[in-house]
Design a protein around this motif. Structure first.
Motif, PDB file in Angstrom:
ATOM      1  N   ASN A   1       0.834  -1.190   0.000  1.00  0.00           N
ATOM      2  CA  ASN A   1       0.000   0.000   0.000  1.00  0.00           C
ATOM      3  C   ASN A   1       0.875   1.248   0.000  1.00  0.00           C
ATOM      4  OD1 ASN A   1      -1.829   2.140   0.700  1.00  0.00           O
ATOM      5  ND2 ASN A   1      -3.207   0.625   1.591  1.00  0.00           N
ATOM      6  N   LYS A   2       0.557   2.201  -0.863  1.00  0.00           N
ATOM      7  CA  LYS A   2       1.350   3.432  -0.961  1.00  0.00           C
ATOM      8  C   LYS A   2       1.148   4.354   0.247  1.00  0.00           C
ATOM      9  CE  LYS A   2       1.977   5.507  -4.923  1.00  0.00           C
ATOM     10  NZ  LYS A   2       3.347   5.171  -5.270  1.00  0.00           N
ATOM     11  N   LYS A   3       0.187   4.047   1.116  1.00  0.00           N
ATOM     12  CA  LYS A   3      -0.053   4.894   2.277  1.00  0.00           C
ATOM     13  C   LYS A   3       0.663   4.399   3.528  1.00  0.00           C
ATOM     14  CE  LYS A   3      -4.578   6.497   0.659  1.00  0.00           C
ATOM     15  NZ  LYS A   3      -6.038   6.604   0.967  1.00  0.00           N
ATOM     16  N   ASN A   4       1.452   3.341   3.384  1.00  0.00           N
ATOM     17  CA  ASN A   4       2.154   2.767   4.530  1.00  0.00           C
ATOM     18  C   ASN A   4       3.620   3.172   4.548  1.00  0.00           C
ATOM     19  OD1 ASN A   4      -0.196   1.472   5.298  1.00  0.00           O
ATOM     20  ND2 ASN A   4       0.368  -0.491   4.381  1.00  0.00           N
ATOM     21  N   TRP A   5       4.252   2.974   5.702  1.00  0.00           N
ATOM     22  CA  TRP A   5       5.698   3.132   5.841  1.00  0.00           C
ATOM     23  C   TRP A   5       6.335   1.739   5.768  1.00  0.00           C
ATOM     24  CZ3 TRP A   5       2.642   6.859   7.820  1.00  0.00           C
ATOM     25  CH2 TRP A   5       3.114   8.186   7.847  1.00  0.00           C
ATOM     26  N   TYR A   6       7.424   1.614   5.006  1.00  0.00           N
ATOM     27  CA  TYR A   6       8.099   0.324   4.890  1.00  0.00           C
ATOM     28  C   TYR A   6       9.610   0.496   5.068  1.00  0.00           C
ATOM     29  CZ  TYR A   6       3.796  -1.413   2.641  1.00  0.00           C
ATOM     30  OH  TYR A   6       2.501  -1.764   2.362  1.00  0.00           O
ATOM     31  N   LEU A   7      10.215  -0.518   5.667  1.00  0.00           N
ATOM     32  CA  LEU A   7      11.664  -0.661   5.639  1.00  0.00           C
ATOM     33  C   LEU A   7      11.965  -1.827   4.708  1.00  0.00           C
ATOM     34  CD1 LEU A   7      14.542  -0.040   6.574  1.00  0.00           C
ATOM     35  CD2 LEU A   7      14.163  -1.542   8.540  1.00  0.00           C
ATOM     36  N   LEU A   8      12.647  -1.546   3.619  1.00  0.00           N
ATOM     37  CA  LEU A   8      12.917  -2.555   2.592  1.00  0.00           C
ATOM     38  C   LEU A   8      14.394  -2.942   2.655  1.00  0.00           C
ATOM     39  CD1 LEU A   8      11.671  -2.406  -1.117  1.00  0.00           C
ATOM     40  CD2 LEU A   8      13.964  -3.218  -0.533  1.00  0.00           C
ATOM     41  N   ILE A   9      14.657  -4.225   2.847  1.00  0.00           N
ATOM     42  CA  ILE A   9      16.030  -4.717   2.799  1.00  0.00           C
ATOM     43  C   ILE A   9      16.168  -5.652   1.607  1.00  0.00           C
ATOM     44  CG2 ILE A   9      16.395  -4.451   5.275  1.00  0.00           C
ATOM     45  CD1 ILE A   9      16.009  -7.474   5.560  1.00  0.00           C
ATOM     46  N   CYS A  10      17.350  -5.633   0.996  1.00  0.00           N
ATOM     47  CA  CYS A  10      17.535  -6.381  -0.246  1.00  0.00           C
ATOM     48  C   CYS A  10      19.001  -6.771  -0.400  1.00  0.00           C
ATOM     49  CB  CYS A  10      17.097  -5.516  -1.433  1.00  0.00           C
ATOM     50  SG  CYS A  10      17.162  -6.344  -3.036  1.00  0.00           S
ATOM     51  N   ASN A  11      19.231  -7.919  -1.028  1.00  0.00           N
ATOM     52  CA  ASN A  11      20.602  -8.263  -1.408  1.00  0.00           C
ATOM     53  C   ASN A  11      21.051  -7.349  -2.543  1.00  0.00           C
ATOM     54  OD1 ASN A  11      18.602  -9.799  -3.002  1.00  0.00           O
ATOM     55  ND2 ASN A  11      20.392 -10.632  -4.055  1.00  0.00           N
ATOM     56  N   HIS A  12      22.353  -7.198  -2.717  1.00  0.00           N
ATOM     57  CA  HIS A  12      22.887  -6.221  -3.672  1.00  0.00           C
ATOM     58  C   HIS A  12      23.819  -6.919  -4.653  1.00  0.00           C
ATOM     59  CE1 HIS A  12      23.659  -2.441  -5.349  1.00  0.00           C
ATOM     60  NE2 HIS A  12      24.491  -1.920  -4.462  1.00  0.00           N
ATOM     61  N   ARG A  13      23.362  -7.036  -5.904  1.00  0.00           N
ATOM     62  CA  ARG A  13      24.145  -7.723  -6.930  1.00  0.00           C
ATOM     63  C   ARG A  13      24.778  -6.762  -7.932  1.00  0.00           C
ATOM     64  NH1 ARG A  13      24.729 -13.217  -5.915  1.00  0.00           N
ATOM     65  NH2 ARG A  13      25.380 -13.326  -8.089  1.00  0.00           N
ATOM     66  N   SER A  14      24.099  -5.634  -8.212  1.00  0.00           N
ATOM     67  CA  SER A  14      24.520  -4.804  -9.335  1.00  0.00           C
ATOM     68  C   SER A  14      23.890  -3.425  -9.214  1.00  0.00           C
ATOM     69  CB  SER A  14      24.070  -5.483 -10.641  1.00  0.00           C
ATOM     70  OG  SER A  14      24.059  -4.594 -11.716  1.00  0.00           O
ATOM     71  N   TRP A  15      24.434  -2.468 -10.024  1.00  0.00           N
ATOM     72  CA  TRP A  15      23.791  -1.161 -10.145  1.00  0.00           C
ATOM     73  C   TRP A  15      22.372  -1.308 -10.691  1.00  0.00           C
ATOM     74  CZ3 TRP A  15      25.534   2.741  -7.603  1.00  0.00           C
ATOM     75  CH2 TRP A  15      26.906   2.889  -7.387  1.00  0.00           C
ATOM     76  N   ALA A  16      22.116  -2.407 -11.377  1.00  0.00           N
ATOM     77  CA  ALA A  16      20.776  -2.651 -11.918  1.00  0.00           C
ATOM     78  C   ALA A  16      19.738  -2.786 -10.810  1.00  0.00           C
ATOM     79  CB  ALA A  16      20.780  -3.911 -12.790  1.00  0.00           C
ATOM     80  N   ASP A  17      20.168  -3.132  -9.604  1.00  0.00           N
ATOM     81  CA  ASP A  17      19.230  -3.358  -8.507  1.00  0.00           C
ATOM     82  C   ASP A  17      18.354  -2.129  -8.240  1.00  0.00           C
ATOM     83  OD1 ASP A  17      20.587  -5.733  -8.340  1.00  0.00           O
ATOM     84  OD2 ASP A  17      21.668  -5.229  -6.498  1.00  0.00           O
ATOM     85  N   ILE A  18      18.967  -0.949  -8.231  1.00  0.00           N
ATOM     86  CA  ILE A  18      18.219   0.274  -7.952  1.00  0.00           C
ATOM     87  C   ILE A  18      17.166   0.512  -9.020  1.00  0.00           C
ATOM     88  CG2 ILE A  18      18.401   2.797  -7.757  1.00  0.00           C
ATOM     89  CD1 ILE A  18      21.085   2.423  -6.423  1.00  0.00           C
ATOM     90  N   VAL A  19      17.531   0.289 -10.277  1.00  0.00           N
ATOM     91  CA  VAL A  19      16.573   0.440 -11.375  1.00  0.00           C
ATOM     92  C   VAL A  19      15.411  -0.528 -11.199  1.00  0.00           C
ATOM     93  CG1 VAL A  19      16.244   0.257 -13.870  1.00  0.00           C
ATOM     94  CG2 VAL A  19      18.371   1.217 -12.963  1.00  0.00           C
ATOM     95  N   ILE A  20      15.721  -1.780 -10.905  1.00  0.00           N
ATOM     96  CA  ILE A  20      14.686  -2.798 -10.766  1.00  0.00           C
ATOM     97  C   ILE A  20      13.743  -2.465  -9.619  1.00  0.00           C
ATOM     98  CG2 ILE A  20      14.238  -5.240 -10.353  1.00  0.00           C
ATOM     99  CD1 ILE A  20      15.604  -4.438 -13.082  1.00  0.00           C
ATOM    100  N   LEU A  21      14.299  -2.081  -8.470  1.00  0.00           N
ATOM    101  CA  LEU A  21      13.459  -1.760  -7.319  1.00  0.00           C
ATOM    102  C   LEU A  21      12.569  -0.546  -7.597  1.00  0.00           C
ATOM    103  CD1 LEU A  21      15.932  -2.282  -4.327  1.00  0.00           C
ATOM    104  CD2 LEU A  21      14.138  -3.824  -5.117  1.00  0.00           C
ATOM    105  N   CYS A  22      13.116   0.467  -8.251  1.00  0.00           N
ATOM    106  CA  CYS A  22      12.330   1.666  -8.576  1.00  0.00           C
ATOM    107  C   CYS A  22      11.180   1.336  -9.519  1.00  0.00           C
ATOM    108  CB  CYS A  22      13.231   2.727  -9.202  1.00  0.00           C
ATOM    109  SG  CYS A  22      14.298   3.589  -8.026  1.00  0.00           S
TER     110      CYS A  22
END
Length: 301
Positions: free
Chosen positions: A83-104
């Motif tokens: 839900n866009k009205k909630n607060w979230y803490l998102l943790i993720c493994n990090h493989r590449s600069w592509a990760d930021i693009v994918i998450l966005c």
């Protein structure tokens, strides 16, 4: 894929990325300067919402970038209930600069705009650094163990940076993203850090623990995201830009934030050990999941 098609796709991807980044970051930077000059809460909140909207436009541009590749397939599980009205803490493994693009791109319509924990060096990247500053993203300066032994006064500086940044996110729904490994995974780094995991670096708990301590009551859930590029493990960012990426696997799990995850990570050694143990267990499960995904790839599934 032919070399000609890959070259054309690379040129279009780079040009589109630069165009979208400049077009969206300039208004964000101007908004950040206005917010700095007029530190009035009402104005600050309005400008923050505008900056988030411009970041959303940037994410839409990145989505268009990925559509240049007609062969790309998404394999995503776990987006239900966000839900866009909630607060979230998102943790993720990090493989590449592509990760930021994918998450966005993946989460742009499901949760509030992502705010990343960034390395200090990114502050000097043209347009991007200033835009991230205007978006109140925390810049983290990592110190080696040997440096901290010589300069103990620097210990805990990242934690204080995290606390100040998190305080700014109380006014409107936010997603704080933390790549808890602190660096992109490579086999060389895995050996250097003596990681006990096969597909991950050891997780760093301090920033995550501080975010939970400052905004714990407002976070609705912890988003545990696992990213994998099973057919493009060696150079996913370059493959993404050249249209060679064929499959993106994302697994999302929502984890309730229990009361025992709130505590003083810096001064309470007992809590620090419990929190690190909990995070290590989570990371072990993520490591097993990544191994399973890669095994399916080898089996041709």
């Amino acid at each position: 894929m032919s070399r000609f098609f890959a070259a054309i796709t690379l040129i279009l991807s780079v040009a589109l990325t630069i165009l979208v980044t400049v077009a969206c970051s300039v208004p964000i930077i101007i908004a950040g300067i206005v917010k700095l000059l007029l530190p009035v809460p009402v104005i600050w909140r309005s400008i923050s919402l505008f900056a988030d909207f411009m970041m959303y436009c940037w994410c839409e541009g990145l989505a268009l970038l990925l559509r240049l590749n007609p062969h790309l397939k998404w394999d995503v599980e776990g987006l239900e209930g966000l839900n866009k009205k909630n607060w979230y803490l998102l943790i993720c493994n990090h493989r590449s600069w592509a990760d930021i693009v994918i998450l966005c791109v993946l989460f742009r319509k499901h949760i509030p705009m992502n705010k990343y924990f960034l390395k200090q060096q990114l502050a000097w990247v043209p347009f991007i650094g200033l835009a991230c500053w205007a978006l109140d993203m925390p810049f983290m300066k990592r110190y080696s163990r040997s440096y901290l032994l010589r300069h103990p006064e620097r210990r805990g500086k990242d934690v204080e940076t995290t606390r100040r940044s998190c305080e700014k996110f109380r006014s409107h729904p936010t997603t704080i993203v933390n790549f808890v490994e602190g660096s992109r995974f490579t086999q060389e780094k895995r050996l250097e850090t003596r990681s006990t995991f096969q597909n991950l670096l050891p997780p760093k708990a301090a920033g995550m623990a501080m975010a939970l301590n400052v905004l714990g009551a407002q976070f609705d859930k912890l988003l545990n995201v696992t990213l994998c590029y099973p057919e493009n493990i060696h150079s996913p960012f370059y493959d993404m830009l050249t249209g060679k990426m064929t499959r993106i696997v994302v697994r999302v799990s929502l984890i309730p934030i229990a009361e025992d995850l709130h505590g003083d990570y810096v001064n309470d050694k007992s809590f620090k050990r419990r929190f690190q143990s909990w995070l290590n267990t989570l990371w072990y499960e993520k490591d097993v999941l990544l191994a399973t995904i890669m095994q399916k790839k080898k089996a041709g599934q």
